[in-house]
Design an enzyme around this catalytic site. Structure first.
Site, mmCIF file in Angstrom:
data_model
loop_
_atom_site.group_PDB
_atom_site.id
_atom_site.type_symbol
_atom_site.label_atom_id
_atom_site.label_comp_id
_atom_site.label_asym_id
_atom_site.label_seq_id
_atom_site.Cartn_x
_atom_site.Cartn_y
_atom_site.Cartn_z
ATOM 1 N N ARG A 148 23.660 -33.118 -21.365
ATOM 2 C CA ARG A 148 24.845 -33.964 -21.448
ATOM 3 C C ARG A 148 25.144 -34.236 -22.911
ATOM 4 O O ARG A 148 24.228 -34.534 -23.693
ATOM 5 C CB ARG A 148 24.605 -35.286 -20.714
ATOM 6 C CG ARG A 148 25.847 -36.133 -20.543
ATOM 7 C CD ARG A 148 25.531 -37.509 -19.996
ATOM 8 N NE ARG A 148 25.071 -38.410 -21.049
ATOM 9 C CZ ARG A 148 24.905 -39.716 -20.891
ATOM 10 N NH1 ARG A 148 25.130 -40.276 -19.711
ATOM 11 N NH2 ARG A 148 24.491 -40.472 -21.887
ATOM 12 N N TYR A 160 30.034 -45.764 -26.125
ATOM 13 C CA TYR A 160 29.083 -45.429 -25.069
ATOM 14 C C TYR A 160 28.394 -44.093 -25.331
ATOM 15 O O TYR A 160 29.018 -43.130 -25.763
ATOM 16 C CB TYR A 160 29.799 -45.364 -23.718
ATOM 17 C CG TYR A 160 28.935 -44.721 -22.663
ATOM 18 C CD1 TYR A 160 27.880 -45.427 -22.105
ATOM 19 C CD2 TYR A 160 29.122 -43.398 -22.287
ATOM 20 C CE1 TYR A 160 27.044 -44.843 -21.178
ATOM 21 C CE2 TYR A 160 28.298 -42.801 -21.361
ATOM 22 C CZ TYR A 160 27.264 -43.526 -20.810
ATOM 23 O OH TYR A 160 26.438 -42.929 -19.909
ATOM 24 N N ASP A 210 29.800 -37.456 -19.648
ATOM 25 C CA ASP A 210 29.971 -38.696 -18.889
ATOM 26 C C ASP A 210 31.155 -39.472 -19.449
ATOM 27 O O ASP A 210 31.143 -39.890 -20.611
ATOM 28 C CB ASP A 210 28.695 -39.531 -18.980
ATOM 29 C CG ASP A 210 28.707 -40.741 -18.061
ATOM 30 O OD1 ASP A 210 29.732 -40.955 -17.382
ATOM 31 O OD2 ASP A 210 27.696 -41.458 -18.023
ATOM 32 N N HIS A 212 32.173 -42.286 -17.950
ATOM 33 C CA HIS A 212 31.682 -43.648 -17.714
ATOM 34 C C HIS A 212 32.766 -44.615 -17.254
ATOM 35 O O HIS A 212 32.898 -45.734 -17.776
ATOM 36 C CB HIS A 212 30.953 -44.201 -18.939
ATOM 37 C CG HIS A 212 29.750 -45.030 -18.572
ATOM 38 N ND1 HIS A 212 29.698 -46.395 -18.718
ATOM 39 C CD2 HIS A 212 28.565 -44.675 -18.038
ATOM 40 C CE1 HIS A 212 28.536 -46.847 -18.296
ATOM 41 N NE2 HIS A 212 27.826 -45.825 -17.878
ATOM 42 N N GLU A 236 31.486 -36.734 -15.408
ATOM 43 C CA GLU A 236 30.861 -37.793 -14.605
ATOM 44 C C GLU A 236 31.687 -39.076 -14.649
ATOM 45 O O GLU A 236 32.200 -39.447 -15.714
ATOM 46 C CB GLU A 236 29.458 -38.057 -15.157
ATOM 47 C CG GLU A 236 28.692 -39.162 -14.475
ATOM 48 C CD GLU A 236 27.362 -39.409 -15.152
ATOM 49 O OE1 GLU A 236 26.837 -40.532 -14.983
ATOM 50 O OE2 GLU A 236 26.849 -38.513 -15.839
ATOM 51 N N GLU A 262 26.724 -43.316 -9.193
ATOM 52 C CA GLU A 262 25.510 -44.009 -9.616
ATOM 53 C C GLU A 262 25.581 -45.508 -9.372
ATOM 54 O O GLU A 262 24.544 -46.159 -9.226
ATOM 55 C CB GLU A 262 25.201 -43.721 -11.090
ATOM 56 C CG GLU A 262 26.126 -44.374 -12.090
ATOM 57 C CD GLU A 262 25.710 -44.086 -13.523
ATOM 58 O OE1 GLU A 262 25.678 -45.027 -14.326
ATOM 59 O OE2 GLU A 262 25.414 -42.925 -13.838
ATOM 60 N N ARG A 283 26.136 -38.962 -6.973
ATOM 61 C CA ARG A 283 25.117 -39.403 -7.925
ATOM 62 C C ARG A 283 24.378 -40.662 -7.456
ATOM 63 O O ARG A 283 23.727 -41.334 -8.256
ATOM 64 C CB ARG A 283 25.747 -39.645 -9.298
ATOM 65 C CG ARG A 283 26.395 -38.394 -9.877
ATOM 66 C CD ARG A 283 26.519 -38.458 -11.390
ATOM 67 N NE ARG A 283 25.208 -38.447 -11.999
ATOM 68 C CZ ARG A 283 24.680 -39.455 -12.684
ATOM 69 N NH1 ARG A 283 25.340 -40.596 -12.817
ATOM 70 N NH2 ARG A 283 23.470 -39.347 -13.213
ATOM 71 N N GLU A 339 19.347 -36.174 -13.191
ATOM 72 C CA GLU A 339 19.320 -36.767 -14.535
ATOM 73 C C GLU A 339 17.892 -37.132 -14.896
ATOM 74 O O GLU A 339 17.126 -37.615 -14.062
ATOM 75 C CB GLU A 339 20.203 -38.013 -14.579
ATOM 76 C CG GLU A 339 20.267 -38.654 -15.951
ATOM 77 C CD GLU A 339 21.164 -39.884 -15.989
ATOM 78 O OE1 GLU A 339 21.512 -40.330 -17.091
ATOM 79 O OE2 GLU A 339 21.512 -40.402 -14.897
ATOM 80 N N TRP A 402 33.196 -50.812 -18.798
ATOM 81 C CA TRP A 402 32.180 -50.261 -19.686
ATOM 82 C C TRP A 402 31.512 -49.056 -19.036
ATOM 83 O O TRP A 402 31.291 -48.052 -19.669
ATOM 84 C CB TRP A 402 31.122 -51.314 -20.029
ATOM 85 C CG TRP A 402 30.182 -50.791 -21.059
ATOM 86 C CD1 TRP A 402 30.379 -50.740 -22.409
ATOM 87 C CD2 TRP A 402 28.902 -50.177 -20.833
ATOM 88 N NE1 TRP A 402 29.315 -50.139 -23.029
ATOM 89 C CE2 TRP A 402 28.391 -49.775 -22.083
ATOM 90 C CE3 TRP A 402 28.152 -49.915 -19.691
ATOM 91 C CZ2 TRP A 402 27.160 -49.141 -22.241
ATOM 92 C CZ3 TRP A 402 26.931 -49.282 -19.814
ATOM 93 C CH2 TRP A 402 26.441 -48.903 -21.083
#
Length: 402
Positions: A148, A160, A210, A212, A236, A262, A283, A339, A402
């Site tokens: 990643r 991030y 990602d 995010h 992602e 996630e 995820r 991951e 975030w």
């Protein structure tokens, strides 16, 4: 008949905060579960100590499914990260016990191997493009087949994905660190540094990125379209996943594969994403989605729709969750990728595990159960240390995802 005699909750910070559940049976067999919820650890610890532990004493530890249903349905207030993380800790600990009683590693109880090893990706980052390229080179030299890539956006401090130490750990202060964010700057910059990675290293490895949760659906569609020729393994969390319907718009505009889940906690949170094939990788993770029992339900549903697995596995999951994830990953037919971040030395003083990494693949030894031990005495040297995840603010001062 063996019964659950004791259930203990440990909160310690060996490198970062972890919540650990240890269940002991009347036959003296112990099982471990991870109950860590980054930035909200004590909420899960209290849920376990005050609400679930009293319900476990005297129950048959072999009745994993029954206990799962009892804790989930019996609460009436279902789902959510605190509830599902607490249930996951119990569930994983019971699978650990079942494996030890059977004298088999948990993956054998789940049907045995579907593969010889578990493909993982790790996290290259930098403060600028040259430092990112150096970090990608480091991971390539270490044998990773999937990486990643993230780097700081010029002019936005604390962006991030930028690692500040040995491992990436975003929970970094006793009160939330407020960080600036500009979607426009990100959309202009991110495709250029991903292109720089491909230009320097070619296409002989999987490249992941990602987002995010930071884009609207149409912004995510624009991003995905702009990087199609880079052949990302996935983008992602392109947009907040609470609105499953939003992914339909992204899907209409780009062929870049999508991964999300996630922060989602149940099969209901991902049902439409899976059944309508709005994502390519789910995820959800063993610690936040109800343990091995419920995670397998999610993955089985995903398999019917050619959606593959890609579980979250940052170091805000303890080595217990990593081991549990690998046991599941080895067995499910629709595994995609896992991951992975190595834990720091302090963490490994408290947790001992049979998980090993070679050539970008994780594998397990044949220890019965999960193959993880918890050193309670070592943990006492690392008291709880309150840490919060950051909060992002747009340049006009308003709060952003975030």
């Amino acid at each position: 008949m063996s019964t659950i005699e004791r259930a203990e909750v440990f909160v310690a910070s060996p490198g970062r905060n972890f919540v650990t559940l240890r269940i002991t049976t009347s036959d003296g067999v112990t099982g471990l579960g991870d109950a860590t919820l980054n930035g909200r650890e004590l909420a899960v610890a209290s849920y376990l100590r005050d609400h679930l532990v009293p319900l476990l004493i005297g129950r048959d530890p072999a009745r994993i499914e029954d206990i799962w249903q009892y804790l989930y349905r019996g609460a009436y207030w279902r789902r959510g990260p605190v509830t599902m993380t607490a249930i996951a800790a119990v569930d994983v600990a019971l699978w650990d016990i079942k494996g030890k009683v059977a004298g088999l590693p948990v993956y054998q109880l789940l049907g045995g191997r579907s593969r010889d090893g578990v493909l993982v990706y790790s996290h290259a980052s930098g403060t600028d493009v040259p430092s990112l390229l150096d970090d990608v080179a480091r991971f390539r030299d270490l044998g990773y087949q999937a990486i990643r890539a993230q780097t700081g956006v010029p002019g936005l401090g604390g962006s991030y994905g930028v690692r500040k130490g040995v491992v990436y750990e975003p929970a970094n202060s006793s009160l939330p660190d407020e960080q600036p964010w500009s979607t426009e700057a990100y959309l202009d910059f991110a495709p250029t540094y991903l292109a720089a990675v491909r230009e320097k290293f070619g296409s002989g490895f999987h490249l992941l990125h990602d987002v995010h949760h930071r884009l609207t659906p149409i912004e995510a569609a624009r991003f995905g379209k702009s990087v199609e020729d880079l052949r990302l393994f996935w983008m992602e969390d392109p947009t907040p996943a609470e609105n499953q319907e939003a992914f339909r718009l992204i899907r209409q505009h780009t062929t870049t594969p999508i991964a999300t889940g996630e922060v989602l906690n149940s099969i209901w949170d991902v049902k439409d994403l899976i059944t309508e094939q709005l994502i390519d990788y789910v995820r959800t993770t063993v610690v936040h989605a109800g343990g091995i029992t419920h995670l397998r339900r999610i993955f089985d549903l995903a398999a019917l729709y050619q959606v593959r697995t890609g579980s979250h596995g940052a170091t805000d999951l303890s080595p217990i969750s990593l081991a549990a994830a690998v046991h599941v990953d080895l067995t499910v037919p629709n595994f995609g990728i896992q991951e992975y971040m190595p834990h720091v030395a302090e963490t490994m003083e408290v947790f001992r595990t049979g998980v090993s990494l070679a050539n970008g693949l994780l594998d397990l030894d044949e220890t019965p159960g999960l193959g993880v031990e918890y050193d309670e005495k070592a943990a006492e040297r690392f008291p709880y240390d309150p840490k919060y995840l950051p909060v992002a603010r747009r340049l006009d001062g308003s709060v952003h995802d975030w």
